[in-house]
Design an enzyme around this catalytic site. Sequence first.
Site, mmCIF file in Angstrom:
data_model
loop_
_atom_site.group_PDB
_atom_site.id
_atom_site.type_symbol
_atom_site.label_atom_id
_atom_site.label_comp_id
_atom_site.label_asym_id
_atom_site.label_seq_id
_atom_site.Cartn_x
_atom_site.Cartn_y
_atom_site.Cartn_z
ATOM 1 C CB CYS A 55 -1.130 0.256 1.533
ATOM 2 S SG CYS A 55 -1.819 1.442 1.002
ATOM 3 C CB CYS B 113 -0.627 2.681 4.171
ATOM 4 S SG CYS B 113 -2.195 2.123 3.583
ATOM 5 C CG ASP B 114 3.230 0.675 4.849
ATOM 6 O OD1 ASP B 114 2.836 1.836 5.362
ATOM 7 O OD2 ASP B 114 2.943 0.332 4.147
#
Length: 310
Positions: A134, A137-138
Amino acid sequence: METTKCLIIGSGPAGYTAAIYLSRAAIGSVLYSGIQPGGQLTQTTTIENFPGFPDGVEGFDLMEKMRQQAVNVGADIRQGIVTAIDLSKRPFVATIDDGSQIAAESVIVATGASAKYLGLSDEQKYAGLGVSACATCDGFFYRKKVVAVVGGGDTACEEAHYLSNLAKKVYMIVRKPYLRASAAMQQRVNEKENIEILYNTNTLGLFGEGGVEGAHLVQFKGTDQEQTLDINIDGFFLAIGHKPNTDFLAGQVALDEQGYIALSGHNTATSVEGVFAAGDVADPHYRQAIAAAGSGCRAALDAKAFLDTL
């Protein structure tokens, strides 16, 4: 046989939020947490984009807080996996992996989706240490660093483009001699000077001490042009798709062309009256914790409205 007003299948932000809302509405429900209690976020490190945590929060800690909040308002959360369910008539009857069964007037499916991996042992070795599925997300953790994205479709191009605005350099590892993405997405990628596309390339493995430092690659595998090379990277992003966790439904609910549960559009209702879906199992696009939590709220309210008509 035990009965409940609403059976919530799966945990994670969607399932736990649904349990919170139903419990506060005094609607009896039972949540089975599934094969991965807390969902995919339990495998994530620091989360900085979930509102209410200005200093960030560890994925496991966030899900534990959600679970505890649900318990505090009276939610019945149980360990167990729903292995099968009969949706042909109401009450619906679900079978749990311990052999027990439970009947429910309504169901919320919140089983999520699992990222597809290449099947390399290094993917597990470096999980949370440079391997991610992701970018949204990261990606923040790879500012001014070098990363690689595996895949050649729209998702891979979207992830690479997103990362290119953060990272110093982005490699795209594409096993085919072309991108499968739409023309618009291909153009966006090709216009970014810090994205380098490695066509006809497969990943053999990853390397690094304590975290990802590089990848072993092979180009033109199985041909007379075959050659191996290493690239130095700080992050390795999988973008080869997700598989919604719907096998236990055995085709009883309508799915979209990608295999996600199809919703009516204006709410969380599925093709089966009394069955609702929330979170990544019905979301091929956003796949974010906050979006999943929001849909869990909506599913709970939709389930309540349905139960009020009985």
